[in-house]
Write a protein that holds these residues in place. Structure first.
Motif, mmCIF file in Angstrom:
data_model
loop_
_atom_site.group_PDB
_atom_site.id
_atom_site.type_symbol
_atom_site.label_atom_id
_atom_site.label_comp_id
_atom_site.label_asym_id
_atom_site.label_seq_id
_atom_site.Cartn_x
_atom_site.Cartn_y
_atom_site.Cartn_z
ATOM 1 N N ILE A 50 48.401 17.749 42.891
ATOM 2 C CA ILE A 50 48.027 17.609 41.573
ATOM 3 C C ILE A 50 46.939 16.864 41.265
ATOM 4 N N GLY A 51 46.890 15.626 42.347
ATOM 5 C CA GLY A 51 45.659 14.716 42.051
ATOM 6 C C GLY A 51 44.553 15.513 42.380
ATOM 7 N N GLY A 52 44.369 16.479 43.318
ATOM 8 C CA GLY A 52 43.254 17.326 43.545
ATOM 9 C C GLY A 52 42.529 17.827 42.364
ATOM 10 N N VAL A 53 43.709 18.509 41.473
ATOM 11 C CA VAL A 53 43.235 19.244 40.220
ATOM 12 C C VAL A 53 42.820 18.292 39.448
ATOM 13 N N THR A 54 43.460 17.108 39.141
ATOM 14 C CA THR A 54 42.903 16.080 38.276
ATOM 15 C C THR A 54 41.397 15.520 38.654
ATOM 16 N N ALA A 55 41.209 15.319 40.065
ATOM 17 C CA ALA A 55 40.124 14.726 40.416
ATOM 18 C C ALA A 55 38.886 15.943 40.220
ATOM 19 N N SER A 56 39.323 17.177 40.470
ATOM 20 C CA SER A 56 38.344 18.358 40.513
ATOM 21 C C SER A 56 37.576 18.132 38.918
ATOM 22 N N ILE A 57 38.758 18.407 37.902
ATOM 23 C CA ILE A 57 38.121 18.457 36.589
ATOM 24 C C ILE A 57 37.454 17.045 36.183
ATOM 25 N N PHE A 58 37.587 16.122 36.699
ATOM 26 C CA PHE A 58 36.998 14.545 36.586
ATOM 27 C C PHE A 58 35.583 14.825 37.127
ATOM 28 N N VAL A 59 35.230 15.300 38.273
ATOM 29 C CA VAL A 59 33.905 15.422 38.847
ATOM 30 C C VAL A 59 33.333 16.574 38.139
ATOM 31 N N ALA A 60 33.914 17.528 37.883
ATOM 32 C CA ALA A 60 33.224 18.635 37.289
ATOM 33 C C ALA A 60 32.771 18.278 35.649
ATOM 34 N N ALA A 61 33.754 17.700 35.044
ATOM 35 C CA ALA A 61 33.334 17.143 33.620
ATOM 36 C C ALA A 61 32.092 16.391 33.573
ATOM 37 N N GLN A 62 31.973 15.488 34.613
ATOM 38 C CA GLN A 62 30.934 14.558 34.509
ATOM 39 C C GLN A 62 29.489 15.099 34.582
ATOM 40 N N ALA A 63 29.466 16.481 34.792
ATOM 41 C CA ALA A 63 28.189 17.192 34.615
ATOM 42 C C ALA A 63 27.598 17.384 33.156
ATOM 43 N N LEU A 64 28.778 17.332 32.243
ATOM 44 C CA LEU A 64 28.418 17.317 30.723
ATOM 45 C C LEU A 64 28.920 16.167 30.010
ATOM 46 N N TRP A 65 29.705 15.229 30.534
ATOM 47 C CA TRP A 65 30.137 14.199 29.553
ATOM 48 C C TRP A 65 30.070 12.791 30.415
ATOM 49 N N PRO A 66 30.121 11.520 29.601
ATOM 50 C CA PRO A 66 30.106 10.336 30.380
ATOM 51 C C PRO A 66 31.556 10.298 31.041
ATOM 52 N N PRO A 67 31.451 9.405 31.956
ATOM 53 C CA PRO A 67 32.848 9.192 32.765
ATOM 54 C C PRO A 67 34.085 9.070 32.044
ATOM 55 N N VAL A 68 34.005 8.183 30.937
ATOM 56 C CA VAL A 68 35.404 8.109 30.062
ATOM 57 C C VAL A 68 35.836 9.195 29.431
ATOM 58 N N ILE A 69 35.034 10.137 29.266
ATOM 59 C CA ILE A 69 35.508 11.528 28.424
ATOM 60 C C ILE A 69 35.787 12.376 29.609
ATOM 61 N N ALA A 70 35.130 12.300 30.637
ATOM 62 C CA ALA A 70 35.415 13.166 31.971
ATOM 63 C C ALA A 70 37.029 12.867 32.502
ATOM 64 N N ALA A 71 37.278 11.580 32.490
ATOM 65 C CA ALA A 71 38.571 10.879 32.808
ATOM 66 C C ALA A 71 39.527 11.446 31.967
ATOM 67 N N LEU A 72 39.372 11.356 30.691
ATOM 68 C CA LEU A 72 40.497 11.680 29.700
ATOM 69 C C LEU A 72 40.576 13.273 29.816
ATOM 70 N N LEU A 73 39.784 14.005 30.073
ATOM 71 C CA LEU A 73 39.723 15.438 29.888
ATOM 72 C C LEU A 73 40.711 15.848 31.053
ATOM 73 N N ALA A 74 40.445 15.239 32.197
ATOM 74 C CA ALA A 74 41.230 15.334 33.705
ATOM 75 C C ALA A 74 42.484 14.960 33.462
ATOM 76 N N LEU A 75 42.804 13.701 32.672
ATOM 77 C CA LEU A 75 44.077 13.358 32.289
ATOM 78 C C LEU A 75 44.831 14.360 31.487
ATOM 79 N N ALA A 76 44.299 14.925 30.623
ATOM 80 C CA ALA A 76 44.723 15.994 29.746
ATOM 81 C C ALA A 76 45.145 17.244 30.404
ATOM 82 N N VAL A 77 44.219 17.859 31.646
ATOM 83 C CA VAL A 77 44.693 18.926 32.242
ATOM 84 C C VAL A 77 45.689 18.587 33.023
ATOM 85 N N GLU A 78 45.900 17.363 33.681
ATOM 86 C CA GLU A 78 47.048 16.847 34.442
ATOM 87 C C GLU A 78 48.382 17.168 33.689
ATOM 88 N N ALA A 79 48.335 16.537 32.319
ATOM 89 C CA ALA A 79 49.600 16.265 31.441
ATOM 90 C C ALA A 79 50.104 18.022 31.024
#
Length: 253
Positions: A50-79
């Motif tokens: 599960i953490g691997g999915v969250t981490a992958s979303i976080f890393v990928a999202a940083q290509a488009l958004w700042p870290p805080v937004i990327a982290a929020l998106l990653a946690l949303a997918v995890e939820a």
């Protein structure tokens, strides 16, 4: 009574921690009285996935958004992946123990599906701290910490079952206690999830382990005093607290 196949416990762990469809698990669970108890050892490894999915979303999202937004998106997918399973437990736990309730009254509050002020505040603070800790780390270190925290958090839940007796029907009662061999198996299955962090930041991992032992020990003593054991919501809170403890330790380093 028939015993479930060897491959049933890890699939039961997947079914328990995620919304992913796992065919015929209800029959497998019913086929073995200790089916769910055997699945407990696999929770850290499934947590790491599960953490691997969250981490992958976080890393990928940083290509488009700042870290805080990327982290929020990653946690949303995890939820979405987990059905906000542990977040619900955090809110129930905080509602039950934010005040002075003890024993059956505290258990009754945890069973109530409504969220009170303690639950809302506790959940908001814990999710916010997790979000801030992830966003404060460099991408690769954050990814390793997310995976390690997801594994360690589920290990906390297993260890709490091993330490405390269940005091109500539900998850803790279904687990039926975790004997030492299963606790050791859970510890071994935590290792794959923490290896990347051990390579990138071994000192942070050691600090997190030391703090984790102290916090989990305190939590076990607190629950023994207040309700005499643990419930499913207590296990879910322990899992989330374990994740947050590790992330904060890495962020502090």
């Amino acid at each position: 009574m028939a015993r479930a196949p060897l491959w049933a416990p890890p699939l039961l762990a997947v079914q328990f921690l995620t919304r992913l469809p796992v065919p015929a698990l209800a029959r497998l669970d019913a086929a073995a009285a200790d089916g769910f108890a055997r699945a407990m050892a696999w929770l850290p490894l499934v947590g790491a996935l599960i953490g691997g999915v969250t981490a992958s979303i976080f890393v990928a999202a940083q290509a488009l958004w700042p870290p805080v937004i990327a982290a929020l998106l990653a946690l949303a997918v995890e939820a979405l992946l987990t059905g906000a399973f542990h977040e619900d437990a955090v809110a129930d736990f905080c509602d039950a123990f934010g005040g002075t309730a003890r024993g059956d009254r505290a258990i009754e509050i945890m069973r109530d599906s409504r969220i009170g002020s303690y639950g809302a505040l506790g959940l908001g603070l814990m999710v916010g701290l997790r979000l801030a800790a992830i966003g404060a780390l460099p991408p690769m270190l954050a990814a390793a910490a997310i995976v390690a925290a997801a594994a360690v958090g589920r290990l906390w839940a297993v260890l709490l079952v091993a330490i405390l007796p269940p005091v109500a029907t539900g998850t803790a009662a279904r687990a039926g206690g975790v004997p030492p061999r299963r606790a050791l198996a859970a510890l071994a299955l935590t290792v794959p999830g923490v290896l990347p962090l051990a390579w990138l930041s071994p000192l942070s991992l050691l600090v997190a382990a030391a703090i984790g032992v102290a916090v989990l020990g305190w939590l076990a003593r607190f629950l023994r005093r207040r309700i005499g054991g643990s419930t499913g919501d207590c296990l879910g809170f322990a899992a989330y607290a374990g994740q947050l403890t590790l992330l904060l330790a890495v962020a502090a380093g």
